[in-house]
Design an enzyme around this catalytic site. Structure first.
Site, PDB file in Angstrom:
ATOM      1  N   LYS A   1     -14.931   8.783   4.191  1.00  0.00           N
ATOM      2  CA  LYS A   1     -13.513   8.398   4.114  1.00  0.00           C
ATOM      3  C   LYS A   1     -13.167   7.835   2.740  1.00  0.00           C
ATOM      4  O   LYS A   1     -12.108   8.144   2.176  1.00  0.00           O
ATOM      5  CB  LYS A   1     -13.198   7.360   5.191  1.00  0.00           C
TER       6      LYS A   1
ATOM      7  N   LYS B   1      -6.000  -1.676  -0.840  1.00  0.00           N
ATOM      8  CA  LYS B   1      -7.183  -2.055  -0.051  1.00  0.00           C
ATOM      9  C   LYS B   1      -8.231  -0.967  -0.139  1.00  0.00           C
ATOM     10  O   LYS B   1      -9.423  -1.236  -0.392  1.00  0.00           O
ATOM     11  CB  LYS B   1      -6.774  -2.311   1.399  1.00  0.00           C
TER      12      LYS B   1
END
Length: 306
Positions: free
Chosen positions: A169, A237
């Site tokens: 990811k 983030k």
């Protein structure tokens, strides 16, 4: 199989709905009880804590903001670890740190729990339709035991042992963000050189420059909303986690670092809730041009499940 779902945000909320539509009895939890209203209409029941979720289910799914929230789900005062973990599968779909998560789950495993990581890619429209590509890491037997739950939410793509889903990811989002930042420069340059943005977009698709970002996200620039369903705060983030992974592996990261700086600039100018593609709006504004294109541009959050 009875399923629990923790984290009913933009992506998780839609994933949980698809689990319910697939016929799984489902228990839900979120820090905001009001987020569960649509799930109750589909037959979900409520639990007041992660512990209360895992005590009632065979498999629990979580999708929260990042590593600190994952730790709270597992080890908080009423976290999963304080409940009945024996034989239970925890599917975590959060974008998180592989190093951190591999350490975090050790206590869950010690209690008989079976961790599976399954971070997703795509966008909110994929979450609505239930066809999100999912990077799934874990023991093969554990993954297969919950395959129907995973496939209710998206496309299962095995990537090896637990933790590899988070790796996949992060490098996926690394390429996504680099391309998103580059698209703004290319579009504005093309327009100033005389190429209409709509024509530019059509001729770029299917060639060497094509990507999911170009095909899927450029309409949010044309429409002028820049896709607030994935805000800058989430981009930053993810980019921080990507930087951590790059540093851990010792890989050169100049392009990723430049992209990170551009997203920080977008957050400073437009705010942390602004859409991810405002990273391109920066280039528009600084060049004194607009990339609006008239048309019926369907926003990702307005797509139909059909």
């Amino acid at each position: 199989m009875k399923v629990g779902f923790i984290g009913l945000g933009t992506m998780g909320g839609n994933a949980a709905k698809n689990i319910l539509r697939a016929g799984f009895p489902t228990v839900v939890h979120d820090l905001r009880p009001e987020a569960a209203a649509d799930h109750f209409a589909l037959g979900a029941t409520w639990a007041d804590s992660p512990k209360a979720v895992i005590d009632q289910v065979d498999c629990v799914v979580s999708m929260v903001f990042g590593p600190p929230q994952c730790e709270a789900v597992l080890k908080g005062p009423m976290g999963l670890i304080h409940g009945d973990c024996a034989g239970k599968i925890w599917i975590d779909m959060t974008t998180s740190s592989p190093k951190f998560m591999r350490e975090l789950v050790k206590d869950f495993v010690a209690k008989g729990g079976r961790p599976v990581d399954a971070p997703v890619t795509g966008s909110v429209d994929a979450a609505i339709r239930g066809d999100m590509p999912m990077f799934v890491g874990g023991e093969d037997a554990d993954i297969e035991s919950v395959r129907p739950v995973i496939e209710a939410m998206g496309q299962l793509r095995k990537v090896g042992p637990h933790g590899n889903g988070y790796v996949a990811k992060l490098v996926n989002n690394q390429l996504w963000k680099v391309h998103a930042a580059a698209i703004g420069e290319a579009m504005v340059c093309a327009k100033l050189a005389g190429l209409d943005p709509a024509i530019w977009w059509e001729v770029m698709k299917g060639g060497a420059a094509d990507s999911f970002v170009l095909s899927h996200d450029v309409p949010s620039i044309f429409a002028g909303h820049y896709d607030p369903s994935f805000p800058i705060k989430l981009c930053l983030k993810d980019l921080s986690l990507i930087k951590e992974l790059m540093d851990d592996t010792g890989v050169r990261s100049e392009m990723t670092d430049a992209t990170h700086a551009r997203f920080r600039e977008a957050g400073a100018r437009y705010g942390m809730e602004a859409g991810e593609m405002t990273v391109c709006k920066l280039v528009e504004e600084d060049a004194g041009v607009e990339l609006r294109v008239p048309g019926d541009w369907v926003a990702p959050w307005d797509v139909s499940r059909d």
